[in-house]
Each structure stands twice: as C-alpha cells, then as structure tokens.
Scaffold this active site. Structure first.
Site, PDB file in Angstrom:
ATOM      1  N   CYS A  12       0.870  -1.192   0.000  1.00  0.00           N
ATOM      2  CA  CYS A  12       0.000   0.000   0.000  1.00  0.00           C
ATOM      3  C   CYS A  12       0.901   1.234   0.000  1.00  0.00           C
ATOM      4  O   CYS A  12       2.063   1.151  -0.428  1.00  0.00           O
ATOM      5  CB  CYS A  12      -0.971  -0.026   1.181  1.00  0.00           C
ATOM      6  N   ARG A  18      -3.406  -0.774   5.317  1.00  0.00           N
ATOM      7  CA  ARG A  18      -3.969  -1.824   4.471  1.00  0.00           C
ATOM      8  C   ARG A  18      -3.051  -3.028   4.262  1.00  0.00           C
ATOM      9  O   ARG A  18      -3.474  -4.181   4.443  1.00  0.00           O
ATOM     10  CB  ARG A  18      -4.366  -1.227   3.105  1.00  0.00           C
ATOM     11  N   ASP A 129      -8.295   3.784   0.983  1.00  0.00           N
ATOM     12  CA  ASP A 129      -7.349   4.256   1.998  1.00  0.00           C
ATOM     13  C   ASP A 129      -8.140   4.766   3.204  1.00  0.00           C
ATOM     14  O   ASP A 129      -8.885   5.732   3.089  1.00  0.00           O
ATOM     15  CB  ASP A 129      -6.515   5.382   1.374  1.00  0.00           C
TER      16      ASP A 129
HETATM   17  P1  4NP Z   1      -1.822   2.729   4.119  1.00  0.00           P
HETATM   18  O1  4NP Z   1      -2.520   4.040   4.737  1.00  0.00           O
HETATM   19  O2  4NP Z   1      -1.259   3.122   2.784  1.00  0.00           O
HETATM   20  O3  4NP Z   1      -2.960   1.780   4.010  1.00  0.00           O
HETATM   21  O4  4NP Z   1      -0.756   2.311   5.128  1.00  0.00           O
HETATM   22  C1  4NP Z   1      -1.900   5.291   4.817  1.00  0.00           C
HETATM   23  C2  4NP Z   1      -0.983   5.535   5.810  1.00  0.00           C
HETATM   24  C3  4NP Z   1      -0.409   6.797   5.915  1.00  0.00           C
HETATM   25  C4  4NP Z   1      -0.774   7.788   5.023  1.00  0.00           C
HETATM   26  C5  4NP Z   1      -1.687   7.529   4.020  1.00  0.00           C
HETATM   27  C6  4NP Z   1      -2.252   6.274   3.916  1.00  0.00           C
HETATM   28  N1  4NP Z   1      -0.218   9.078   5.151  1.00  0.00           N
HETATM   29  O5  4NP Z   1      -0.625   9.969   4.373  1.00  0.00           O
HETATM   30  O6  4NP Z   1       0.641   9.299   6.008  1.00  0.00           O
END
Ligand code: 4NP
Length: 163
Positions: A12, A18, A129
């Site tokens: 991800c 995710r 997300d």
């Molecule tokens: P992930 O979620 O990609 O599912 O781990 C996110 C974690 C952090 C951020 C965005 C999505 N962020 O903008 O810091």
C-alpha cells in the site's frame, strides 16, 4: 523433494494500514490451514514516511474485532522485491502504478496484481485508503481484505499445484 515456499508481498502507500492487515489476515488463514511451509507473506509501502512504524492503532483495533493481531513494522517497497516475490498485491491503482513505475524494463509486470481481483463477494476495484477517515472505514477494509484473502489463498494453492 520440498518446494520453496510461494512468496506473497502486499503493498500500500504507508505500510501501516492496508498492507499489514492483508499480510496478517493472510497469515491467519495460512495458519488455520497449516500452510506455513508453503506460503510466506510480507508487506511494504510505496512511500517511506512511516518506515519502522508499527501498524496504525485504529487498524489494529478493527483487526482485533475479527480476532487478528497486526504484527510488523513498516518498510518501503524496493526494486529487489520484484525478484524476491512470486506475487505482488497492490491495494489500489495508485500503488499499482507506483510499483510498475519502478520496473523500468517491464520484466515483472505479470507479478503485480490488484488485491481486489481476488474478491469473491465484494465488487470494489480497490482497497480504499482509511487513513483520514473514521472507524467504519477501518472496519470496511478488514471485511474487504478477509474476502480478497480467501480468494487469493485459493488462487495461490492453484499456482503452487501448477509449478
Ligand atoms: P496505508 O494508509 O497506505 O494503508 O498504510 C496510509 C498511511 C499513511 C498515510 C496515508 C495512507 N499518510 O498519508 O501518512
């Protein structure tokens, strides 16, 4: 003769919501079916902002409701992962494009798939997300990933058989 395990990498953006959920749900299914010798899972993020961080607490709470403990610490996807893994599962289309953009020579495109291709009951094309949303978004991600992981496990077992 024992075969080398089939290696799955979940990817991800941050590797704190995710993809660690997908990795740990998949490991849960693998343990239930005693397939630990045959399938190995890992996860990574296309971004480097959260390197070394544990899974997001809100995500861990949602997973715990389904009896799944989120383990691991975030790392960034690297070019070496293309050769190291048999299948790379992108959570959304942006992750998918970011992964493919690192494969300049186009050698590994056939190893990269969208996680939602394996959903059996959901019609989503991407794992949304949940980071900037509320509790319901985290719960939804877990339900969606439980569905996709079941389908992915069936696919992986077929792939192992046909090697
Ligand atoms: P992930 O979620 O990609 O599912 O781990 C996110 C974690 C952090 C951020 C965005 C999505 N962020 O903008 O810091």
């Amino acid at each position: 003769m024992t075969q080398t395990p089939y290696q799955l990498l979940f990817v991800c953006l941050g590797n704190i919501c995710r993809s660690p959920s997908a990795e740990n749900i998949m490991n849960h299914l693998i343990q239930q079916r005693q397939l630990q010798e045959q399938i190995i899972c890992d996860s990574a993020g296309t971004g480097g902002y959260h390197i070394g961080s544990p899974p997001d607490r809100r995500m861990a709470v949602a997973a715990a409701k389904r009896g799944i403990v989120l383990r691991g610490s975030a790392r960034q996807f690297s070019w070496n992962d293309f050769a190291a893994f048999d299948l790379i599962l992108a959570m959304d289309k942006s992750n998918y494009q970011n992964i493919l953009s690192l494969d300049r020579q186009g050698h590994y495109g056939n190893k990269v798939k969208l996680m939602c291709e394996f959903c059996q009951t959901h019609s989503d094309r991407e794992v949304p997300d949940p980071y900037y949303g509320g509790e319901a978004g985290f719960d939804y991600v877990i339900n969606l990933l439980m569905d996709a992981c079941e389908g992915l496990l069936a696919y992986t077992l077929q792939e192992i058989k046909s090697r």
